[in-house]
Design an enzyme around this catalytic site. Structure first.
Site, PDB file in Angstrom:
ATOM      1  N   MET A 132      -7.791 -25.061 -35.634  1.00 55.28           N
ATOM      2  CA  MET A 132      -7.697 -25.924 -34.445  1.00 55.28           C
ATOM      3  C   MET A 132      -8.778 -25.524 -33.436  1.00 55.28           C
ATOM      4  O   MET A 132      -8.932 -24.343 -33.121  1.00 55.28           O
ATOM      5  CB  MET A 132      -6.322 -25.790 -33.777  1.00 55.28           C
ATOM      6  CG  MET A 132      -5.142 -26.316 -34.572  1.00 55.28           C
ATOM      7  SD  MET A 132      -5.282 -28.027 -35.124  1.00 55.28           S
ATOM      8  CE  MET A 132      -5.520 -28.902 -33.579  1.00 55.28           C
TER       9      MET A 132
ATOM     10  N   HIS B  88      -1.196 -33.416 -41.286  1.00 52.07           N
ATOM     11  CA  HIS B  88      -1.175 -32.214 -40.446  1.00 52.07           C
ATOM     12  C   HIS B  88       0.183 -32.134 -39.749  1.00 52.07           C
ATOM     13  O   HIS B  88       0.450 -32.883 -38.804  1.00 52.07           O
ATOM     14  CB  HIS B  88      -2.332 -32.339 -39.432  1.00 52.07           C
ATOM     15  CG  HIS B  88      -2.422 -31.228 -38.440  1.00 52.07           C
ATOM     16  ND1 HIS B  88      -3.220 -31.305 -37.317  1.00 52.07           N
ATOM     17  CD2 HIS B  88      -1.828 -30.013 -38.397  1.00 52.07           C
ATOM     18  CE1 HIS B  88      -3.113 -30.185 -36.635  1.00 52.07           C
ATOM     19  NE2 HIS B  88      -2.272 -29.388 -37.254  1.00 52.07           N
TER      20      HIS B  88
ATOM     21  N   MET C 191       3.640 -34.950 -35.140  1.00 52.94           N
ATOM     22  CA  MET C 191       4.090 -34.068 -34.053  1.00 52.94           C
ATOM     23  C   MET C 191       5.590 -34.272 -33.835  1.00 52.94           C
ATOM     24  O   MET C 191       6.060 -35.407 -33.817  1.00 52.94           O
ATOM     25  CB  MET C 191       3.335 -34.410 -32.767  1.00 52.94           C
ATOM     26  CG  MET C 191       1.826 -34.341 -32.926  1.00 52.94           C
ATOM     27  SD  MET C 191       0.993 -34.581 -31.355  1.00 52.94           S
ATOM     28  CE  MET C 191      -0.720 -34.660 -31.899  1.00 52.94           C
TER      29      MET C 191
ATOM     30  N   ASP D 114     -10.446 -29.088 -36.217  1.00 53.00           N
ATOM     31  CA  ASP D 114      -9.664 -30.198 -35.667  1.00 53.00           C
ATOM     32  C   ASP D 114      -9.607 -30.111 -34.142  1.00 53.00           C
ATOM     33  O   ASP D 114      -9.003 -29.182 -33.590  1.00 53.00           O
ATOM     34  CB  ASP D 114      -8.242 -30.140 -36.255  1.00 53.00           C
ATOM     35  CG  ASP D 114      -7.396 -31.334 -35.877  1.00 53.00           C
ATOM     36  OD1 ASP D 114      -7.915 -32.281 -35.248  1.00 53.00           O
ATOM     37  OD2 ASP D 114      -6.191 -31.319 -36.219  1.00 53.00           O
TER      38      ASP D 114
ATOM     39  N   HIS E 203      -7.067 -38.260 -41.624  1.00 54.82           N
ATOM     40  CA  HIS E 203      -6.234 -37.197 -41.051  1.00 54.82           C
ATOM     41  C   HIS E 203      -5.040 -37.834 -40.334  1.00 54.82           C
ATOM     42  O   HIS E 203      -5.208 -38.727 -39.498  1.00 54.82           O
ATOM     43  CB  HIS E 203      -7.089 -36.394 -40.067  1.00 54.82           C
ATOM     44  CG  HIS E 203      -6.425 -35.171 -39.519  1.00 54.82           C
ATOM     45  ND1 HIS E 203      -6.277 -34.002 -40.234  1.00 54.82           N
ATOM     46  CD2 HIS E 203      -5.870 -34.934 -38.305  1.00 54.82           C
ATOM     47  CE1 HIS E 203      -5.673 -33.094 -39.480  1.00 54.82           C
ATOM     48  NE2 HIS E 203      -5.398 -33.640 -38.310  1.00 54.82           N
TER      49      HIS E 203
ATOM     50  N   MET F 233       2.468 -30.719 -37.300  1.00 57.20           N
ATOM     51  CA  MET F 233       2.648 -29.896 -36.097  1.00 57.20           C
ATOM     52  C   MET F 233       4.146 -29.902 -35.805  1.00 57.20           C
ATOM     53  O   MET F 233       4.641 -30.639 -34.953  1.00 57.20           O
ATOM     54  CB  MET F 233       1.824 -30.477 -34.942  1.00 57.20           C
ATOM     55  CG  MET F 233       0.342 -30.161 -35.071  1.00 57.20           C
ATOM     56  SD  MET F 233      -0.698 -31.243 -34.084  1.00 57.20           S
ATOM     57  CE  MET F 233      -0.872 -32.615 -35.208  1.00 57.20           C
TER      58      MET F 233
ATOM     59  N   SER G 143      -9.045 -39.378 -37.387  1.00 63.68           N
ATOM     60  CA  SER G 143      -7.634 -39.095 -37.138  1.00 63.68           C
ATOM     61  C   SER G 143      -6.906 -40.353 -36.684  1.00 63.68           C
ATOM     62  O   SER G 143      -7.268 -40.975 -35.679  1.00 63.68           O
ATOM     63  CB  SER G 143      -7.500 -38.017 -36.058  1.00 63.68           C
ATOM     64  OG  SER G 143      -6.151 -37.908 -35.688  1.00 63.68           O
TER      65      SER G 143
ATOM     66  N   ASP H  42      -1.740 -37.005 -38.059  1.00 66.06           N
ATOM     67  CA  ASP H  42      -1.111 -35.989 -37.216  1.00 66.06           C
ATOM     68  C   ASP H  42       0.370 -36.275 -37.021  1.00 66.06           C
ATOM     69  O   ASP H  42       0.746 -37.298 -36.450  1.00 66.06           O
ATOM     70  CB  ASP H  42      -1.784 -35.989 -35.832  1.00 66.06           C
ATOM     71  CG  ASP H  42      -3.156 -35.352 -35.875  1.00 66.06           C
ATOM     72  OD1 ASP H  42      -3.281 -34.234 -36.392  1.00 66.06           O
ATOM     73  OD2 ASP H  42      -4.117 -35.992 -35.383  1.00 66.06           O
TER      74      ASP H  42
HETATM   75  C1  DX5 Z   1      -4.610 -32.723 -31.977  1.00 66.94           C
HETATM   76  C2  DX5 Z   1      -4.655 -33.324 -33.348  1.00 66.94           C
HETATM   77  C3  DX5 Z   1      -6.000 -33.803 -33.710  1.00 66.94           C
HETATM   78  C4  DX5 Z   1      -6.496 -34.982 -32.893  1.00 66.94           C
HETATM   79  C5  DX5 Z   1      -8.000 -34.910 -32.804  1.00 66.94           C
HETATM   80  O1  DX5 Z   1      -3.423 -32.083 -31.790  1.00 66.94           O
HETATM   81  O2  DX5 Z   1      -4.260 -32.364 -34.323  1.00 66.94           O
HETATM   82  O3  DX5 Z   1      -6.078 -34.114 -35.093  1.00 66.94           O
HETATM   83  O4  DX5 Z   1      -6.122 -36.211 -33.463  1.00 66.94           O
HETATM   84  O5  DX5 Z   1      -8.464 -35.881 -31.927  1.00 66.94           O
HETATM   85  P1  DX5 Z   1      -9.889 -35.775 -31.209  1.00 66.94           P
HETATM   86  O6  DX5 Z   1     -10.920 -35.777 -32.301  1.00 66.94           O
HETATM   87  O7  DX5 Z   1      -9.937 -36.989 -30.354  1.00 66.94           O
HETATM   88  O8  DX5 Z   1      -9.907 -34.488 -30.446  1.00 66.94           O
HETATM   89 ZN    ZN Z   2      -4.720 -32.793 -36.499  1.00 69.01          ZN
END
Ligand code: DX5
Ligand code: ZN
Length: 218
Positions: free
Chosen positions: A136, A65, A36, A174, A32, A67, A7, A34
């Site tokens: 998740m 992803h 947000m 995840d 991956h 969010m 990620s 993320d």
């Molecule tokens: C959390 C993200 C994850 C995060 C995972 O909200 O969606 O993808 O990057 O990170 P680790 O593997 O460190 O938990």
């Molecule tokens: Zn994620």
């Protein structure tokens, strides 16, 4: 062996291009990413301009992803920026059917994700039209949290529903994946696993990536 998807959230933000090149060189096939929005989750990351900037640097599958509370408004931009898989949350405010349709219209693979408190049945109305499922295993918003192992039980319910419809949709987990729990996650049926801290945070990222991949072999 499960597919391990590092990620980008855990990369060094002062040198994203180099980080992406390095993580691809250890054998990563899926990155991956993320996104947000500071509303769906209490944190902000980066937007589609980051995806666009990194696209020429890498041949990896960009697994984006979202969010976000209103992902529908941004799907086209993320698609144009070079995403390969675009995942939205069942808990968002956008119409999920419209999101999936737009992702497909843009020529991309559509994913749906469920947060820890959401039951797997929330995915069922859409199973016939998606290519990716993201379960998740932490509350979304931050990297480096501990896995909630009870979330892994959802995988069996999802897979059995898919099997009853003759579908084979990869299930990715995840949050909180590390060398100590990767085997348990593989045994629970995870086909793909996001790993942020466990790979980007390791002194030897290549060894960490290899160890996670090997331990997921069941
Ligand atoms: C959390 C993200 C994850 C995060 C995972 O909200 O969606 O993808 O990057 O990170 P680790 O593997 O460190 O938990
Ligand atoms: Zn994620």
């Amino acid at each position: 062996m499960a597919v391990i998807a590092p990620s980008l959230l855990s990369a060094d933000f002062t040198k994203m291009g180099e980080e992406v090149r390095e993580i691809e060189s250890v054998g990563t096939k899926v990155l991956h990413i993320d996104i947000m929005d500071g509303h769906f989750v209490p944190n902000l990351t980066f937007g589609y301009s980051m995806v666009k900037a990194l696209r020429p640097v890498s041949d990896m599958i960009f697994d984006v992803h979202l969010m976000m509370t209103n992902p529908l408004e941004y799907i086209e931009n993320f698609a144009k920026a070079g995403s390969d898989v675009i995942t939205v949350h069942t808990e968002c405010d956008s119409d999920l059917g419209e999101c999936i349709e737009l992702i497909h219209k843009c020529g991309k693979k559509a994913g749906l994700s469920i947060k820890p408190k959401t039951q797997p049945e929330a995915l069922f109305p859409y199973l016939d039209s998606i290519e990716h499922i993201l379960v998740m295993t932490v509350e979304p918003g931050f990297g480096g949290q501990s896995m909630m192992p009870e979330c892994l039980d959802k995988i069996a319910a999802i897979k059995s529903e898919c099997a009853s419809r003759g579908l084979r949709i990869p299930v990715m987990i995840d949050g909180g994946v590390n060398a100590s729990n990767v085997r348990m996650a593989a045994e629970a049926g995870a086909d793909m696993m996001v790993a942020g801290n466990a790979v980007f945070g390791a002194a030897d990222r290549s060894a960490a990536f290899r160890e996670l991949s090997e331990r997921s072999e069941i």
